[in-house]
Design a protein around this motif. Structure first.
Motif, PDB file in Angstrom:
ATOM      1  N   ASP A   1       0.751  -1.343  -0.131  1.00  0.00           N
ATOM      2  CA  ASP A   1      -0.021  -0.075   0.015  1.00  0.00           C
ATOM      3  C   ASP A   1       0.851   1.347   0.064  1.00  0.00           C
ATOM      4  OD1 ASP A   1      -2.059  -1.353  -0.061  1.00  0.00           O
ATOM      5  OD2 ASP A   1      -2.660  -1.227   2.119  1.00  0.00           O
ATOM      6  N   ILE A   2       2.270   1.086   0.083  1.00  0.00           N
ATOM      7  CA  ILE A   2       3.189   2.330   0.114  1.00  0.00           C
ATOM      8  C   ILE A   2       2.779   3.036  -1.140  1.00  0.00           C
ATOM      9  CG2 ILE A   2       4.533   1.548   1.442  1.00  0.00           C
ATOM     10  CD1 ILE A   2       6.479   1.005  -1.013  1.00  0.00           C
TER      11      ILE A   2
ATOM     12  N   ILE B   1      10.330   7.767  -1.245  1.00  0.00           N
ATOM     13  CA  ILE B   1       9.899   7.239  -2.410  1.00  0.00           C
ATOM     14  C   ILE B   1       9.847   8.089  -3.481  1.00  0.00           C
ATOM     15  CG2 ILE B   1       8.497   5.522  -3.648  1.00  0.00           C
ATOM     16  CD1 ILE B   1       7.852   4.382  -0.818  1.00  0.00           C
ATOM     17  N   ALA B   2      10.644   8.032  -4.680  1.00  0.00           N
ATOM     18  CA  ALA B   2      10.650   8.832  -5.754  1.00  0.00           C
ATOM     19  C   ALA B   2      10.037   7.931  -6.867  1.00  0.00           C
ATOM     20  CB  ALA B   2      12.004   9.073  -6.231  1.00  0.00           C
TER      21      ALA B   2
ATOM     22  N   GLY C   1      10.787  -3.424  -7.946  1.00  0.00           N
ATOM     23  CA  GLY C   1      11.226  -2.667  -6.649  1.00  0.00           C
ATOM     24  C   GLY C   1      10.819  -1.241  -6.483  1.00  0.00           C
ATOM     25  N   LEU C   2      11.760  -0.458  -5.955  1.00  0.00           N
ATOM     26  CA  LEU C   2      11.505   1.034  -5.686  1.00  0.00           C
ATOM     27  C   LEU C   2      12.797   1.855  -5.960  1.00  0.00           C
ATOM     28  CD1 LEU C   2       9.923   0.882  -1.869  1.00  0.00           C
ATOM     29  CD2 LEU C   2       8.612   1.164  -4.256  1.00  0.00           C
TER      30      LEU C   2
ATOM     31  N   ILE D   1      18.391   5.554  -4.837  1.00  0.00           N
ATOM     32  CA  ILE D   1      18.821   4.180  -4.664  1.00  0.00           C
ATOM     33  C   ILE D   1      17.748   3.423  -4.983  1.00  0.00           C
ATOM     34  CG2 ILE D   1      19.647   2.518  -3.142  1.00  0.00           C
ATOM     35  CD1 ILE D   1      20.719   4.835  -1.387  1.00  0.00           C
ATOM     36  N   LYS D   2      18.066   2.199  -5.750  1.00  0.00           N
ATOM     37  CA  LYS D   2      16.979   1.228  -6.102  1.00  0.00           C
ATOM     38  C   LYS D   2      16.971   0.204  -4.917  1.00  0.00           C
ATOM     39  CE  LYS D   2      15.314  -1.803  -9.722  1.00  0.00           C
ATOM     40  NZ  LYS D   2      15.668  -2.263 -10.948  1.00  0.00           N
TER      41      LYS D   2
END
Length: 108
Positions: free
Chosen positions: A50-51, A67-68, A74-75, A84-85
């Motif tokens: 849910d982020i 979070i970009a 991933g993120l 950063i990934k």
């Protein structure tokens, strides 16, 4: 089989009483260790699913960021050092909620 147990010396209740501590140990182990852990895992999985973009997070390794971008695999988080990934599973729910309470998702 049941008749052998009932006819055995000492009676059924005496033999069943020998297994009672083992059964009680398993029940206590389940309610104090297994059940709470599965609840925590379910909550963490729901949080990770849910982020949203812009949420401030802390990873399990202690990296703070926002979070970009959210991708399938991933993120990308934005930190003071750059972008950063990371994997979604590297997000720590507990630290983000304690550090940034304004990012707590609204109850539905």
């Amino acid at each position: 089989m049941l008749t052998i147990i009932l006819q055995a010396k000492g009676g059924f209740m005496e033999q069943a009483g020998a297994f009672l501590p083992l059964v009680l140990l398993f029940v206590v182990f389940y309610f104090f260790f297994i059940r709470p852990q599965t609840k925590r895992q379910k909550q963490e999985k729901n949080f990770q699913d849910d982020i949203s973009k812009g949420t401030r997070i802390v990873t399990t390794s202690g990296i703070h960021g926002k979070i970009a971008e959210i991708m399938d695999d991933g993120l990308i988080i934005e930190t003071m050092a750059g972008k950063i990934k990371i994997e979604k599973s590297a997000i720590s729910r507990e630290l983000s909620m304690a550090r940034y309470p304004e990012n707590v998702p609204a109850k539905k």
